[in-house]
Design an enzyme around this catalytic site. Structure first.
Site, short mmCIF file in Angstrom:
data_model
loop_
_atom_site.label_atom_id
_atom_site.label_comp_id
_atom_site.label_asym_id
_atom_site.label_seq_id
_atom_site.Cartn_x
_atom_site.Cartn_y
_atom_site.Cartn_z
N TYR A 117 0.85 -1.19 0.00
CA TYR A 117 0.00 0.00 0.00
C TYR A 117 0.88 1.24 0.00
O TYR A 117 1.82 1.34 0.79
CB TYR A 117 -0.91 0.00 1.24
N LYS A 162 3.73 8.61 9.09
CA LYS A 162 3.52 7.97 10.38
C LYS A 162 4.52 8.44 11.45
O LYS A 162 4.40 9.57 11.92
CB LYS A 162 3.48 6.46 10.20
N ASP A 206 9.21 2.80 0.05
CA ASP A 206 8.13 3.43 0.80
C ASP A 206 8.32 3.02 2.26
O ASP A 206 7.92 1.94 2.67
CB ASP A 206 6.77 2.97 0.26
C1 LIG Z 1 0.04 4.34 5.77
C2 LIG Z 1 0.86 4.12 4.57
C3 LIG Z 1 0.79 4.99 3.47
C4 LIG Z 1 -0.20 6.10 3.37
O1 LIG Z 1 0.00 7.08 4.33
P1 LIG Z 1 -1.22 8.07 4.69
O2 LIG Z 1 -0.62 8.99 5.68
O3 LIG Z 1 -2.31 7.19 5.23
O4 LIG Z 1 -1.64 8.74 3.44
C5 LIG Z 1 1.69 4.78 2.44
N1 LIG Z 1 2.57 3.78 2.47
C6 LIG Z 1 2.65 2.92 3.50
C7 LIG Z 1 3.68 1.84 3.49
C8 LIG Z 1 1.79 3.04 4.57
O5 LIG Z 1 1.85 2.16 5.57
#
Ligand SMILES: *Cc1c(COP(=O)(O)O)cnc(C)c1O
Length: 428
Positions: free
Chosen positions: A144, A267, A239
């Protein structure tokens, strides 16, 4: 437990907010029932509107590495707020947190702050395309990267065909530029590259996947990706929205000793406020506006409250020599305890873990990619989730999520959790 007030609040919310929530997974659709409404949280605990207490293993989906309402973060935000909450002008604190982040993470010279992980990944891909002059990207099924169009793609009809949209509103034009690969399968990536020679701008990956449960990369997988990217002049985008500042000071790059070309954060970097960021070496970052012509902007980017929270968080992480060792030990303890409790009652399961990320899959098979993650028994998970909730343990309301271990958890909390697992296991 009683959830009277949460149920009433959810009804009210449903009238004015689609599905009653501002982010879908909060709605408990995957597990049934209605969500509990948070009232407050401190350390390892979250309290709901009916004053039930839970040991929290979601921790706002990752940011609360050091526990809820972490004192230095709260103090920093309150102090900052007194001087104004947004200026749309540069502020000194943006440079402070940028300097600290750049010092903690390898292979980055400059960092740009945004407001979410979604924005970070979306901007990283634009930068990769602008830098390489190529259009296509490879992402992995089950990873994601936020909800921007380029990432809402599912597998097309054949293994080497283009992806197709997995949400109405994503155009087929967008989908044709996103190729979908299988996590932990380097041959699959090679095939995609061969079939799209000189067209791929970047490969974006969660270096430790956390959005299909926790799935660590196989031993040489990341190095093989690095080598392929070098060979074909493709940028490697890590990511690290989930893993950044969580698995090590320098995230998965440090843990696996692999340098990515662009790194995305979110995060933890915001300490619980809305922050994302992306970073790279100068040769790449200097293509970004206003230095270069790849456009990216944000009215509230680098917001002083968000920067104050992030700076307090990163400072605490940077100054704590034993943090990652403690987190790893707590997670291992929980892993062993949960495994023993489930084995005692013959519950088929697989547990994956890396650092402070852990997930229980009700599956016989090793979970190494999206397909194997999807084979878990969802009925067992649902019963497990509600059983744990009833015991005062709050895990993510979906089998495809990771549990996040915080430093605020004590061994008493972990023992209470393991006891709950044992009790719930008897009912599965
Ligand atoms: C949570 C997450 C996102 C998206 O971040 P948001 O702040 O919810 O837009 C993207 N990549 C990874 C790996 C994530 O865990």
């Amino acid at each position: 437990m009683l959830y009277q007030r949460s149920s009433a609040l959810f009804k009210d919310a449903e009238n004015v907010i689609p599905g009653g929530v501002n982010s879908p997974v909060r709605a408990f659709k995957a597990v049934g029932g209605t969500p509990i409404f948070a009232k407050s949280a401190k350390g390892a605990y979250v309290y709901d509107e009916d004053d039930n207490r839970y040991i929290d293993y979601i921790n706002s989906w990752g940011p609360m590495l050091l526990g809820h309402a972490y004192e230095p973060v709260v103090k920093a935000v309150i102090e900052k707020a007194k001087n104004g909450t947004s200026f749309g002008m540069p502020t000194e604190i943006e440079t402070k947190i940028a300097e600290l982040a750049v010092s903690m993470v390898s292979n980055i010279d400059k960092i740009r702050f945004v407001n979410s992980g979604t924005e970070a990944c979306m901007s990283a891909v634009r930068l990769a395309r602008g830098y390489t002059g190529k259009d296509k990207i490879i992402k992995f099924a089950g990873c994601y990267h936020g909800h921007s169009d380029a990432f809402l793609i599912q597998a097309g009809s054949g293994a080497v065909t283009f992806g197709s949209p997995n949400s109405p509103g994503v155009t087929s034009g967008t989908a044709k530029d996103t190729l979908l690969a299988i996590y932990n399968n380097i041959d699959n990536v090679k095939t995609l590259i061969e079939a799209n020679k000189n067209e791929i701008a970047c490969i974006i990956i969660e270096p430790v996947a956390g959005n299909m449960g926790c799935i660590p990369p196989k031993a040489v997988f990341l190095q093989q990706l690095r080598d392929l990217c070098d060979e074909h002049e493709i940028l490697l985008v890590f990511d690290e929205v989930m893993t950044g500042f969580r698995l090590a000071k320098g995230g998965a790059q440090e843990l696996y000793a692999i340098d990515a070309d662009i790194v995305c954060f979110g995060k933890v970097i915001g300490g619980g406020l809305p922050v994302g960021a992306f970073a790279a070496r100068n040769e790449i970052m200097n293509h970004l506006a206003p230095l270069g012509n790849v456009y990216q902007a944000g009215t509230l980017s680098g917001n002083p409250l968000a920067m104050a929270a992030g700076l307090a968080m990163l400072t605490a992480i940077n100054n704590d020599k034993d943090l990652f060792k403690r987190l790893d030990e707590k997670t291992e303890y929980l892993h062993k305890g949960c495994a023993a409790a489930l084995n005692k009652h013959n519950i088929t399961h697989t547990i994956n873990r890396k650092g402070s990320m852990i997930s229980i899959h009700f599956s016989e098979e090793q979970v190494v990619d999206f397909e194997s993650a999807a084979k878990g028994n969802n009925d067992t998970f649902k019963a497990f989730f509600h059983g744990m909730l009833n015991e005062g343990i709050y895990i993510a309301p979906s089998a495809f999520e990771t549990w996040f271990i915080t430093d605020a958890l004590t061994y008493e909390d972990l023992d209470e959790t393991i006891s709950a697992v044992e009790k719930v296991a008897q009912t599965l």
